[in-house]
Design an enzyme around this catalytic site. Sequence first.
Site, mmCIF file in Angstrom:
data_model
loop_
_atom_site.group_PDB
_atom_site.id
_atom_site.type_symbol
_atom_site.label_atom_id
_atom_site.label_comp_id
_atom_site.label_asym_id
_atom_site.label_seq_id
_atom_site.Cartn_x
_atom_site.Cartn_y
_atom_site.Cartn_z
ATOM 1 N N CYS A 69 -7.927 -87.787 30.114
ATOM 2 C CA CYS A 69 -6.514 -88.096 30.369
ATOM 3 C C CYS A 69 -5.616 -87.484 29.293
ATOM 4 O O CYS A 69 -5.474 -86.271 29.258
ATOM 5 C CB CYS A 69 -6.343 -89.597 30.520
ATOM 6 S SG CYS A 69 -4.862 -90.021 31.431
ATOM 7 N N HIS A 90 -10.732 -91.861 33.446
ATOM 8 C CA HIS A 90 -11.239 -92.576 32.264
ATOM 9 C C HIS A 90 -12.643 -93.139 32.481
ATOM 10 O O HIS A 90 -12.782 -94.348 32.726
ATOM 11 C CB HIS A 90 -10.325 -93.772 31.962
ATOM 12 C CG HIS A 90 -8.972 -93.411 31.469
ATOM 13 N ND1 HIS A 90 -8.688 -93.267 30.131
ATOM 14 C CD2 HIS A 90 -7.823 -93.188 32.123
ATOM 15 C CE1 HIS A 90 -7.421 -92.966 29.987
ATOM 16 N NE2 HIS A 90 -6.859 -92.912 31.178
ATOM 17 N N GLU A 145 -14.676 -94.060 30.379
ATOM 18 C CA GLU A 145 -14.944 -95.090 29.368
ATOM 19 C C GLU A 145 -14.499 -96.479 29.825
ATOM 20 O O GLU A 145 -14.836 -97.476 29.197
ATOM 21 C CB GLU A 145 -14.283 -94.712 28.024
ATOM 22 C CG GLU A 145 -12.769 -94.853 27.958
ATOM 23 C CD GLU A 145 -12.004 -93.720 28.670
ATOM 24 O OE1 GLU A 145 -12.630 -92.895 29.362
ATOM 25 O OE2 GLU A 145 -10.762 -93.702 28.525
HETATM 26 N N1 GLN Z 1 0.506 -90.264 30.726
HETATM 27 C C1 GLN Z 1 -0.170 -90.135 29.473
HETATM 28 C C2 GLN Z 1 0.297 -88.935 28.686
HETATM 29 O O1 GLN Z 1 1.019 -88.118 29.171
HETATM 30 C C3 GLN Z 1 -1.658 -90.072 29.636
HETATM 31 C C4 GLN Z 1 -2.165 -91.372 30.188
HETATM 32 C C5 GLN Z 1 -3.532 -91.721 29.785
HETATM 33 O O2 GLN Z 1 -4.127 -91.153 28.854
HETATM 34 N N2 GLN Z 1 -4.066 -92.721 30.449
HETATM 35 O O3 GLN Z 1 -0.045 -88.838 27.560
#
Ligand code: GLN
Length: 195
Positions: free
Chosen positions: A74, A167, A169
């Site tokens: 992410c 994710h 994790e």
């Molecule tokens: N929206 C977040 C960002 O731009 C990322 C979200 C996440 O890591 N769950 O950093």
Amino acid sequence: MLALQGDFREHIAALHAIGATACEVRTAAQLADVDALILPGGESTTIARLLIAFELLEPLRARLAAGLPAWGTCAGAILLARRVPGLDRPPIGVLDVTVDRNAFGRQLDSFEAELDVAGIAGGPVRAVFIRAPVIREPGPGVEVLARLADGRIVACRQGRVLATAFHPELTDDRRMHAAFVALADAALAAEGSAA
Ligand code: GLN
């Protein structure tokens, strides 16, 4: 485990659950000591700032250029990308893709999906997306590992660098962590035999 911000504790717990050794990285000296690095989910703008403030951005780029295995989930995937519209600090830029932050809008702030991930045997992975990015424009060296039903790319790999928009994790399924540890082990073995 990059531990500047975000859900690094969950990653460490996942690594411990499969018997891997994991430590928190916040300094260049700690970074110099690891055999692989996970960049967690969190807030990519914050982590990008902290990478500069903790003087980790250039050492990290250097280690990645020298072949350090890395996996970004992410926000971590956002940071690894070469092209990130709207990120107000430079990303690390080792992964030849464009990543669109918060690609699912308000209605789909977070959702889960069953995903077939290339290289992960034993059925689909339950993927948790939280204000997730999508990956676009993979360069020629990038292998797409997973797509949503609508075709959007949510996991990819370029050499030793892995990125997932979701994710792993945050579920009990440890197959993605095991795959990354295997990638890191293979990289270590390759370096050992080259030395
Ligand atoms: N929206 C977040 C960002 O731009 C990322 C979200 C996440 O890591 N769950 O950093």
